[in-house]
Design an enzyme around this catalytic site. Sequence first.
Site, PDB file in Angstrom:
ATOM      1  N   GLU A 184     -13.974 -12.303  14.787  1.00 38.80           N
ATOM      2  CA  GLU A 184     -13.995 -12.329  16.259  1.00 38.80           C
ATOM      3  C   GLU A 184     -14.755 -13.523  16.824  1.00 38.80           C
ATOM      4  OE1 GLU A 184     -11.874 -10.437  17.380  1.00 38.80           O
ATOM      5  OE2 GLU A 184     -11.702  -9.348  15.489  1.00 38.80           O
ATOM      6  N   GLY A 185     -14.559 -14.662  16.209  1.00 38.95           N
ATOM      7  CA  GLY A 185     -15.216 -15.883  16.673  1.00 38.95           C
ATOM      8  C   GLY A 185     -16.443 -16.178  15.854  1.00 38.95           C
TER       9      GLY A 185
END
Length: 603
Positions: free
Chosen positions: A444-445
Amino acid sequence: MSVPRPNPLLSDRDVDFQLYEALDTTALCALPAFQEHSRDTFALLLDSTRRFAREVLAPTYRPMDAAPPVFEHGRVRVHPAMRSLYAGMVDLGLLTATRPPGVGGQQLPLTVHAVASAYLMAANLSAYGYLGLTLGAAHLLEVFGTPFLRDTFMARLYRGEWTGTMALTEPQAGSSLADVKTRATPAPDGSYRLQGSKIFISGGDQDFTDNVVHLTLARIEGAEGGTRGVSLFAVPAKRPQGDAFVPNDVQVAGVIHKIGWRGLPSLVLNFGEANDCHGWLVGQPGRGLACMFQMMNEARIMVGLNAVSTAAVAYQESLAYARERPQGRPAGIRDATRAQSPIIEHADVRRMLLRQKAIVEGGLALLLTTSTQADLANHAPEEATRKRAHLLLDLLTPIAKTFPAEKGFEANALALQIHGGYGYSSEYLPEAWLRDQKLNSIHEGTTGIQGLDLLGRKAVAEGGAALQALDEEVRATTARARAAGVEPTWSNALEDALQQAASLTLELGARGMAGEVDVMLRHSTDFLELFSVVAVAWRWLAQGAAAKEGLTRATNAEDTAFYEGKLAAAQYWFAVEVPRVPLLAHLCRTGEDSYSRMRPDWF
């Protein structure tokens, strides 16, 4: 040698302290959305989840880690235990616990749901991953889906009949979603035909439910380039056709072989190899990322919880091991006939345990505070309160995702170190949790992306309004700490550190406005670490205040020891971590350029 007692996963005493002493989670019940709830209803969910996590889920972790999913005849076959495990997790009600009654939910606070989920994550994070991804996909359809999508897909996801995924990443694009190439062509029936490939799709196929719904980013034919041309689609593995569901031309092209999270397959998916992949638009054309960010922000909090939980279960394991493992004798004792001491008696082992405790319990406190802001942002009746909570939620989310992942990996390494040579063997679990933990700083990043988000967007948004709200929160905490008799230098240090962070943010923002964007963002990762130190110090001061208050009520040695342990961990954070703030600020302010001026051919 093995640890003789079952791992509790998380400390129930710490969880109760965090929810009801450091925070006042029952105060959320004053909000209209939660007025049907109380500490008793919170306990019902927590007790059932703890029991399932410890008695059912945790024993499956090692077998699932040892036997990852396999790809056979075009399909993925997961561990056979997942069928009953998923049904058991669905029965706990966690898929809809935070959702309104209209979609079958109990509308519990996210704060309580987060803690309940943490037990499951600590027990077997891969198994929980299917549930977490499904919840995110269903919630996205609840908010942005048409009645057809809610009736056909969302309802089955919430009932646990199907699972869901996020299908964002493509081989050529990685985290750069502006470079998504998957195409969507309008069809006469109002759906779209998708063609393209996605990679690293967690839970993209399995054999314990009848269908998987992929929330997929694609570019409608003729759409502009960049992020504004990206739309969001619901793409099931099996699509509705009359009264049946038929294969939807979604093919598994391969399985990624992972070092951790081995019970949750990571897949390469091909859409539309036969030009027969049907997808349905979610939200407005070209607004795919705006919709998806709801799911991604929820997923970032989930990743932070995964990280805290993975560090927590390893901390509990190493703590039990240190209490039981005899080795050596106290310094100065030369009598070889004297019984060996448990290694927890050695100062350096206590150093490693205390650092784990500071990271784990500080990280959990940060995640629960972030979840509380989400509850207020979504459910507070006053618009001003909702807006303020949204600002704090946006500011805290990249920190709450990254701190537990980065420092949690360090905590997991310490858990392995405490086990010594045993820790470096596959017969003991710390090595497996260490493998699992690393993915949380990528999911997620990556950490670098979170730093850019925090400095480039969140901290400077609305002229620093979020920082002003954080300053108000910190001042309320320091007032509580001073009233409780907490060491005053801690409050002073926190206020000073936050002031340094705020001044630095304004200075860097001004540089960006002046066109020096590279200088502004050069040390965005250090900026994120600085804010992480400050945010966790804030939560440790709150815990210190609650511990001081608790000591005045303590009537037994066990409670006294618990509160003294909290104060020691808070002392550690202020003595060891907070003094790093000036150095991190100096790096950001001066734009120290050793790595930025390093040329590729110099390496």
